[in-house]
Design an enzyme around this catalytic site. Sequence first.
Site: not given
Ligand code: C5P
Length: 396
Positions: A212, A307, A309
């Site tokens: 990303n 996952p 997180i």
């Molecule tokens: O909706 P989205 O998943 O993009 O939300 C972004 C937020 O969720 C951010 O804070 C990102 O660090 C967290 N996130 C995460 N694990 C993922 C996807 C997103 O912790 N697999």
Amino acid sequence: MDLAGKHLVLGMTGGIAAYKVCELARRLQDHGATVQVVMTRAAQEFVTSTTMQALSGKPVFTDQWGAEGGRVNNAMPHIDLTREADAIVVAPASAHFLAKTAQGLADDLLSTLVLARSCPLLVAPAMNVEMWNSAATQRNVQTLRGDGVELLGPGVGDQACGETGAGRMLEPSELLEDIIAFFQPKLLQDKRVLITAGPTFEPIDPVRGITNLSSGKMGFALARAAREAGAKVTLVTGPTQLPIPRGVRRLDVRTAREMHDDVMAYVNHAQVFIGVAAVADWHVSNAATSKLKKGGGAPALHFEPNPDILATVAQLPGAPFCVGFAAETDNVVEHAKAKLNSKRVQLVVANRAQDAMGSDASELHLVDAHGVTTLPADDKLAQARRIVAAIAQRLV
Ligand code: C5P
């Protein structure tokens, strides 16, 4: 201008690290501080007062008896010099100076004004490793800590004497970061804060992968701001080129699953979790173990979800205060409100992806159950300090 309006007395004692303090004097002023240099006789064996006068733009004080004392209003430089000061910073601080200060001895201008101070004292020790490790110095350091003196370092590494170990004065950039941190309000004192930052990288084969766009700057700025606020900070970061802020524990990971595992290993101790990382939503489940060849045709990649997180942490029993980030291209605040509910976090920080990616400044919206607060565009460290303040306010 993190030190705007701050007046510092910069005390120098005898040590070869004095040459680095020439640079520090300049850097402190670059950040808005005014600097009044005071040198002991031994310090002048290493750097001249003329050099320090040129660098600080002010006459240097070296003597409590000499004519220069008359430049201060009532000829009491040991009192007057620190009355206006926000702090005294002594760098380099010799073993002898630490011993004198621990004892409350006052036999020259610097030790006298240190004893007579009504402002904080920060010292940056600089000495040979054996001198630092000696029972006497360690005893003096304990005494100084107990008296509320702030120790900056020392660092560990090669020494001018040819030996290696603890006792090296911190570099000017490190001292600057610690001095700036000293003046920040301790809004998260002793709280444990866990932060994810940067992108993740999901391998396709040993030399290719999916990632990303994320510089990691916001997560690193938050780690620095939380540490400045007195927190114990652990930063789990995907691949970035950024230097780790001082005093922050860094765990390097590559994939989302590695990031998840490290977060789960440390989250039990955390009172605050901030998910800033741009985590890949998918990984390649059939990644090749040897390099794919062009001649083999386009690879058929299979994806499995990673996952989430942040959502996982937010659902833990006794979960920490959870903060999410949302970089959206449109309807920024609406998406953030949806994320607040779907991930069950206490706070979402939202911005426009086009403005935020890799930039040093961006407008932010803080979205929680009570509404939206907009922080006008500013650099990421300033924004990170505001986010830390917003978290601290909601923790109590
Ligand atoms: O909706 P989205 O998943 O993009 O939300 C972004 C937020 O969720 C951010 O804070 C990102 O660090 C967290 N996130 C995460 N694990 C993922 C996807 C997103 O912790 N697999």
